[in-house]
Design a protein around this motif. Structure first.
Motif, short mmCIF file in Angstrom:
data_model
loop_
_atom_site.label_atom_id
_atom_site.label_comp_id
_atom_site.label_asym_id
_atom_site.label_seq_id
_atom_site.Cartn_x
_atom_site.Cartn_y
_atom_site.Cartn_z
N TRP C 179 89.35 -11.40 -17.16
CA TRP C 179 88.44 -12.11 -18.07
C TRP C 179 89.12 -12.47 -19.36
CZ3 TRP C 179 84.15 -14.42 -16.84
CH2 TRP C 179 83.51 -14.04 -15.65
N ALA C 180 90.03 -11.59 -19.78
CA ALA C 180 90.70 -11.84 -21.05
C ALA C 180 91.43 -13.18 -21.03
CB ALA C 180 91.68 -10.72 -21.35
N SER C 181 92.10 -13.47 -19.90
CA SER C 181 92.88 -14.70 -19.85
C SER C 181 91.95 -15.92 -19.82
CB SER C 181 93.81 -14.70 -18.64
OG SER C 181 93.05 -14.60 -17.46
N GLN C 182 90.84 -15.80 -19.11
CA GLN C 182 89.90 -16.93 -19.09
C GLN C 182 89.32 -17.16 -20.48
OE1 GLN C 182 86.98 -17.11 -16.06
NE2 GLN C 182 88.50 -17.08 -14.44
N PHE C 183 89.07 -16.08 -21.15
CA PHE C 183 88.55 -16.17 -22.51
C PHE C 183 89.58 -16.84 -23.42
CE2 PHE C 183 88.05 -14.45 -26.78
CZ PHE C 183 86.71 -14.72 -27.03
N ALA C 184 90.83 -16.43 -23.26
CA ALA C 184 91.88 -16.99 -24.12
C ALA C 184 92.05 -18.49 -23.88
CB ALA C 184 93.20 -16.26 -23.87
N LEU C 253 90.22 -29.64 -16.47
CA LEU C 253 91.05 -28.79 -17.34
C LEU C 253 92.38 -28.48 -16.67
CD1 LEU C 253 90.82 -27.29 -20.05
CD2 LEU C 253 90.27 -25.26 -18.74
N PHE C 254 93.46 -28.74 -17.39
CA PHE C 254 94.77 -28.65 -16.75
C PHE C 254 95.87 -28.23 -17.71
CE2 PHE C 254 98.63 -31.23 -16.32
CZ PHE C 254 99.21 -30.58 -15.25
N GLY C 255 96.00 -28.97 -18.80
CA GLY C 255 97.11 -28.72 -19.72
C GLY C 255 97.10 -27.32 -20.31
N GLU C 256 95.94 -26.87 -20.72
CA GLU C 256 95.85 -25.55 -21.37
C GLU C 256 96.26 -24.43 -20.42
OE1 GLU C 256 93.57 -27.89 -21.57
OE2 GLU C 256 92.83 -28.14 -23.61
N PRO C 257 95.65 -24.33 -19.21
CA PRO C 257 96.08 -23.23 -18.34
C PRO C 257 97.53 -23.36 -17.89
CG PRO C 257 94.47 -24.62 -17.23
CD PRO C 257 94.49 -25.05 -18.66
N LEU C 258 98.03 -24.58 -17.74
CA LEU C 258 99.42 -24.75 -17.33
C LEU C 258 100.36 -24.17 -18.39
CD1 LEU C 258 101.58 -26.12 -15.40
CD2 LEU C 258 101.55 -28.00 -17.03
N LEU C 259 100.14 -24.59 -19.63
CA LEU C 259 101.07 -24.20 -20.69
C LEU C 259 100.82 -22.77 -21.16
CD1 LEU C 259 100.99 -27.56 -22.63
CD2 LEU C 259 102.80 -26.70 -21.17
N PHE C 260 99.61 -22.28 -20.94
CA PHE C 260 99.31 -20.91 -21.35
C PHE C 260 100.08 -19.91 -20.50
CE2 PHE C 260 96.56 -17.10 -21.73
CZ PHE C 260 96.62 -16.98 -23.10
N ALA C 264 105.74 -19.11 -15.82
CA ALA C 264 105.28 -19.06 -14.44
C ALA C 264 104.59 -20.34 -14.01
CB ALA C 264 104.35 -17.87 -14.22
N GLY C 265 104.47 -21.30 -14.91
CA GLY C 265 103.99 -22.62 -14.54
C GLY C 265 102.59 -22.66 -13.99
N ALA C 266 102.47 -23.15 -12.76
CA ALA C 266 101.17 -23.56 -12.25
C ALA C 266 100.41 -22.45 -11.52
CB ALA C 266 101.33 -24.76 -11.33
N THR C 267 100.92 -21.23 -11.51
CA THR C 267 100.21 -20.20 -10.74
C THR C 267 98.88 -19.82 -11.38
OG1 THR C 267 101.35 -18.45 -11.94
CG2 THR C 267 102.33 -19.15 -9.87
N GLY C 268 98.73 -20.05 -12.67
CA GLY C 268 97.49 -19.68 -13.32
C GLY C 268 97.34 -18.17 -13.42
N PHE C 274 93.41 -17.64 -13.86
CA PHE C 274 92.93 -18.80 -14.62
C PHE C 274 93.49 -20.10 -14.05
CE2 PHE C 274 96.49 -16.93 -16.93
CZ PHE C 274 97.31 -18.01 -17.22
N GLN C 275 93.70 -20.09 -12.74
CA GLN C 275 94.13 -21.33 -12.10
C GLN C 275 92.89 -22.21 -11.85
OE1 GLN C 275 95.77 -21.33 -7.96
NE2 GLN C 275 97.47 -22.43 -8.88
N THR C 276 92.85 -23.33 -12.53
CA THR C 276 91.73 -24.24 -12.35
C THR C 276 92.03 -25.19 -11.19
OG1 THR C 276 92.72 -25.77 -13.92
CG2 THR C 276 91.13 -24.22 -14.79
N LEU C 277 91.04 -25.99 -10.81
CA LEU C 277 91.26 -26.95 -9.73
C LEU C 277 92.38 -27.91 -10.09
CD1 LEU C 277 87.66 -27.81 -8.50
CD2 LEU C 277 89.48 -26.77 -7.18
#
Lengths: 273, 434, 323
Positions: C179-184, C253-260, C264-268, C274-277
């Motif tokens: 949850w922490a990562s989704q919140f962030a 939503l894409f850029g934020e979870p990618l760069l966050f 590790a890139g796109a694993t979310g 926190f890997q979005t669609l």
């Protein structure tokens, strides 16, 4: 009803202000030190002495002069073109009757929902076919297709442009283009200003497609130029933050200088439903 | 009731739009930058920093060839660079005259893009015998075309903090430290337990379980693929053993639970919160930069339990390169043993040209930051022992998901090694489309 | 208003006038009939070239097995790329994350915006200052914003955990907690967009007539009740608009979870927490290089949104009929 603001109001607004500004200010703080400084506990709260140096490295490493110029050209063109096309189309969808109108409108709304990441491959093949790789039009032209812009202008003009006004102009004998010129554009101006700003900011900050379409030595935009920062295996966070700051600063300066006008524009152009 | 508005402004806006639209292509046309003075501009597209420029190699080449100008673009991260390179390759557009390829991607490039690349194996001045045979083979197609020339390789050692070792009651001399775990990764684990028993407060034995995993898998010949190109990582006992040992570091609380190449990892160097890290030659510069002046002479380099390789790169020349012949010549020069030796001396990138290993500039090299450790000797010995690893096109996907999905779960989320393995396998199977 | 030119005159003149009227009427009809197409043409020309062509390619690719390493080699697989999504745990996980991150970012964002707008609506010193400040995060790029939030949310040396540590909490693993990562990630979105939405609400609030408040005050309604019963209902169209726009933004939503996710890139995140669609689509297309499967995900996203839109439309229509 406008009530005189009490202390609580100011207190809450000041907290909001601090939260809004803090990440930006801290970007500058991070950019003003060294890697080691960022690793301290507690983290730095005030500026170090390296800001000019790091900004200088970021500026030359990222070829920032060219990049800024390119970005102004790209974002300006995209904003102007999008506003023009969106206003014309939005006007037609809001106020005129024509065949296939609803189908076409649905198509527009539909494309708003298409995730942009995927078009990149076919788009690049297209751009390559046209030999536009590494030229600014490769990022300008695709960005002109703003379904959101059309939708936005339509929503605004639905309310802001009374039918009577149009009819009066028509009865007056004004032809189509003159109606657009003298009636539609003036009525749409607030929303056009907002759309221009939204599009400009979006084009300024776009990185996903430009990274593919442009290269750093050719015609980079700011976001493309910034991907080259960090010196590979040894990325220097302070320099990276300095680059991020350089990419944001021009927009921020515009926002501060023209804040009143931009805010006024947004408030006038806010879609009323 | 005609609404009279400030037409001039609107007109000006439209005019501006029209001008801008017309001007955009014009502004973009600056792309062709061959000088008017008849000099040829060779473009080099890199990821990260190869150090060619910093080590003065471009300048040297341009002095030797007055008619050539070298221009470099560099994208910091391979995650951004590689998709761009692939897109550009498959549409034959936007490519630099020379492009770099990471070792983990070379099998895929060789297998799928060879027909778009020049055969550099037959280029003038390129001698197969100059290179490590396995490096040469990695960029050679089944029909014998060598499409990539090796730049550096990543022979591995273990970098350790002498001060922390001393406080934990472990030996500090690099030979003695190397003997602690010589020949066996499990001995490295046991050393970790000894360290833990007397560990200085706030420090861990090593940075991350993923780093250990990468190091161990880099020291086995067969890892993710077998000789026929079948994906075998799941049933390969070597990978499973590497997994178990690396996971033990997490379950035994021997790691600082970091993720490599993140800001947090950098910050941990600055604060000296871990005592060892498995360090390929190219990582020395990174450690020096991140640990900073405070780490000088506190870090040292010892031999790894078993010789292994992690990373390294290649240069390729696309067939659609604008200045193909000149690019081939430059690529050959940049990867020639003499230049590789210079790059090692100045930047620490270890030569893939075995002919360079005997040069005094390499074999006699010492690293002043790391207590004058004889890095030339340590890495040369490691390089000689590196097994010929069988590469496969999806090495990147497999390695990355093992590390960043599976092992990270064990290290940072407290999952069991079994659960982490399952998660990694599910992700990899999905990614490989099995 | 001059509605015609039929002033009295000789017969020839009248004939001329009539002729002219006829010509103008014809021109008018022609104008009414065709000019709409002229207005939409520029948009649709570009749309056809740079929007529709890629879209159709994507649709076609989604029915094939096609890799980024050779986009021209397509192997027909029918609907397999779609049918496999049904059993694809990562797709459902990404869908779930998209919804939860969407809610976590949109709901607080709009609520805070509403509150801030309400405060800004009062008579206030320096109101322009507050308004300009509210807009500055919006000018920051996703890349720049995410970079700084990664540092602020660092587990070991981040400012957030340092502050929480003072309060005796933590350290929270903002990158790899579920949850922490989704919140962030949501925080980045909220930070960038709240001020902008607040200004839009403020604009709408200013157009609410004062009489509405006065009569409510006469009825003895408190400030809070006035807010709930006068302000919010009057803002309904505006709120709806912002919800639509934020929802579309949230689904993509894409850029934020990618760069966050740093290196590790796109694993979310290690558990794809926190890997979005949008990110899963990117991983399939640009990391795993399966263009066909990525295309199918894109179309599935599109269909989900269309379904949502249709459902919303139906509910709206139903409510209008019954209410």
């Amino acid at each position: 009803m406008r009530v005189r603001a009490g202390r609580m109001t100011y207190a809450v607004l000041i907290v909001f202000t601090v939260l809004s500004l803090f990440p930006l200010v801290w970007t500058a703080i991070a950019a003003s030190g060294t890697n080691g400084r960022l690793a301290r506990t507690p983290p730095p709260f005030w500026f170090g002495g390296n800001l000019p140096k790091n900004l200088g490295i970021a500026w030359t490493d990222a070829n920032m002069g060219v990049a800024l110029l390119n970005t102004v050209i790209v974002a300006g063109t995209v904003a102007a073109g999008t506003v023009l096309f969106s206003t014309l189309a939005g006007f037609a969808f809001a106020k005129l009757r024509f065949r296939f109108k609803n189908v076409l409108l649905l198509l527009v709304i539909g494309t708003m929902m298409v995730p942009p990441q995927l078009s990149v491959v076919p788009l690049f093949m297209l751009i390559a076919e046209l030999s536009w790789t590494d030229q600014l039009q490769s990022v300008v032209l695709p960005a002109l297709v703003s379904a959101f812009g059309v939708f936005f202008m339509r929503q605004y003009l639905l309310e802001a442009l009374p039918v009577e006004l149009l009819e009066a102009a028509r009865v007056d004998g004004a032809s189509g283009l003159r109606v657009v010129w003298h009636v539609v554009f003036p009525a749409a101006r607030p929303a056009m200003a907002v759309l221009a700003m939204l599009t400009f900011v979006m084009a300024w900050n776009d990185f996903f497609w430009p990274i593919i379409a442009l290269t750093q030595n050719g015609s980079p935009t700011v976001q493309v130029a910034l991907t080259g920062l960090g010196r590979g295996y040894i990325p220097d966070q302070s320099v990276i933050m300095a680059g991020a700051l350089l990419g944001t600063l021009p927009l921020l300066l515009v926002f501060v200088a023209f804040g009143r006008q931009i805010v006024g524009g947004i408030m006038q152009g806010a879609v009323k439903g | 009731m005609r609404t009279h508005t400030r037409v001039p402004r609107t007109r000006a806006l439209l005019l501006a739009a029209a001008v801008a639209l017309g001007a955009a292509p014009a502004a973009g046309c600056a792309a062709d930058r061959d000088g008017d003075d008849g000099r040829t501009t060779i473009s080099v597209g890199l990821f990260g920093s190869f150090g060619f420029k910093e080590a003065g190699l471009y300048d040297e080449y341009m002095r030797l060839h007055k008619d050539v100008v070298i221009e470099q673009t560099s994208i910091q991260r391979n995650e951004n660079y590689y998709p761009q390179l692939l897109t550009h390759l498959v549409s034959d557009s936007g490519l630099a005259d020379i492009q770099a390829v990471e070792a983990i991607n070379i099998a895929e490039i060789t297998a799928t893009q060879a027909h778009r690349l020049e055969d550099l194996g037959t280029a003038p001045g390129v001698r197969k015998d100059d290179f490590l045979p396995w490096k040469w083979a990695q960029a050679t197609t089944k029909d014998g075309r060598t499409v990539g020339l090796g730049t550096d390789i990543g022979p591995q050692a273990i970098c350790y903090r002498k001060d922390l070792f001393a406080r934990a009651g472990l030996p500090t001399d690099r030979e003695a430290v190397g003997r602690l775990w010589a020949g066996d990764w499990r001995a490295y684990l046991e050393t970790g337990k000894r360290y833990r028993a007397k560990a200085p407060a706030g420090t861990a034995f090593t940075d991350s379980a993923s780093g250990v995993l990468a190091a161990i898998t880099g020291s086995s010949a067969r890892r993710f693929y077998d000789e026929d190109g079948t994906v075998v990582y799941k049933r390969n006992p070597a990978v499973r053993e590497a997994w178990d040992i690396a996971a033990s570091f997490a379950t035994e609380n021997l790691t600082a639970r970091l993720q490599q190449f993140t800001p947090a990892w950098d910050q941990a160097y600055a604060n000296a919160t871990f005592a060892t890290v498995s360090c390929p030659a190219w990582m020395l510069g990174y450690i020096e930069d991140k640990a900073g002046a405070a780490g000088r002479d506190r870090w040292d380099v010892a031999a790894a339990p078993r010789p292994g390789n992690w990373g390294g790169s290649f240069l390729v020349v696309p067939r659609s390169a604008k200045h193909r012949a000149e690019a081939v010549r430059l690529a050959a020069w940049l990867t020639a043993p003499e230049q590789q030796a210079k790059l090692f001396q100045r930047r620490g990138s270890f030569p893939s040209a075995s002919a360079a290993h005997a040069l005094p500039a390499v074999s006699g090299a010492r690293h002043p930051y790391f207590n004058d450790a004889p890095t030339g000797r340590i890495y040369t010995r490691a390089a000689q022992g590196v097994p010929v690893t069988i590469l496969g096109p999806k090495d990147l996907v497999i390695a990355q998901n093992l590390a960043d999905v599976g092992m990270l779960q064990v290290d940072q989320r407290g999952r069991s090694p079994e659960a982490g393995w399952d998660a990694a396998v599910r992700t990899i199977d999905n990614a490989l489309d099995l | 208003m001059a509605s015609g030119t039929t002033t009295a005159g000789g017969a020839p003149l009248r004939q001329d006038a009539a002729g002219e009227r006829r010509w103008r009427a014809r021109r008018h009809r022609w104008d009414v009939r065709w000019s709409p197409y002229a207005y939409i043409a520029p948009f649709f020309v570009f749309f056809a070239a740079f929007g529709l062509v890629p879209l159709l390619y994507t649709a076609w690719a989604s029915l094939h097995r096609v890799e980024l390493t050779a986009p021209a080699d397509m192997e027909w697989v029918g609907l397999r790329n779609f049918s496999r999504l049904v059993a694809d745990e990562f797709f459902w996980n990404a869908l779930k994350n998209t919804v939860t991150i969407g809610l976590l970012s949109t709901v607080p964002q709009l609520l805070i915006a509403l509150g801030v707008a309400h405060l800004l609506h009062g008579r206030l010193r320096g109101s322009m200052f507050f308004r300009v400040v509210a807009l500055t995060p919006y000018a920051t790029s996703v890349a720049a914003a995410t970079l700084v939030f990664v540092l602020l949310f660092g587990r070991d040396y981040g400012m957030v955990n340092w502050a929480l540590g003072l309060a005796g909490i933590g350290p929270v693993n903002w990158q790899n907690g579920a949850w922490a990562s989704q919140f962030a990630v949501s925080t980045i979105v909220i930070w960038r967009w709240t001020g902008y939405n607040a200004l839009i609400y403020l604009a709408a609030m200013q157009s609410i007539p004062d009489e509405l408040y006065e009569s409510a005050a006469l009825d003895g309604a408190s400030r809070w009740r006035q807010f709930v019963h006068v302000t919010v209902p009057s803002l309904r169209p505006t709120i709806l608009f912002t919800i639509v726009v934020s929802t579309i933004g949230a689904t993509q939503l894409f850029g934020e979870p990618l760069l966050f996710n740093g290196s590790a890139g796109a694993t979310g995140g290690s558990d794809h927490q926190f890997q979005t669609l949008g990110l899963y689509l990117y991983e399939q297309g640009w990391v795993n290089l399966h263009l066909g499967r990525a295309s199918a995900i894109a179309w599935a996203m599109f269909l989900i949104l269309v379904l949502l839109g249709t459902a919303a439309g139906l509910i709206n229509a139903y409510r209008r009929r019954t209410g």
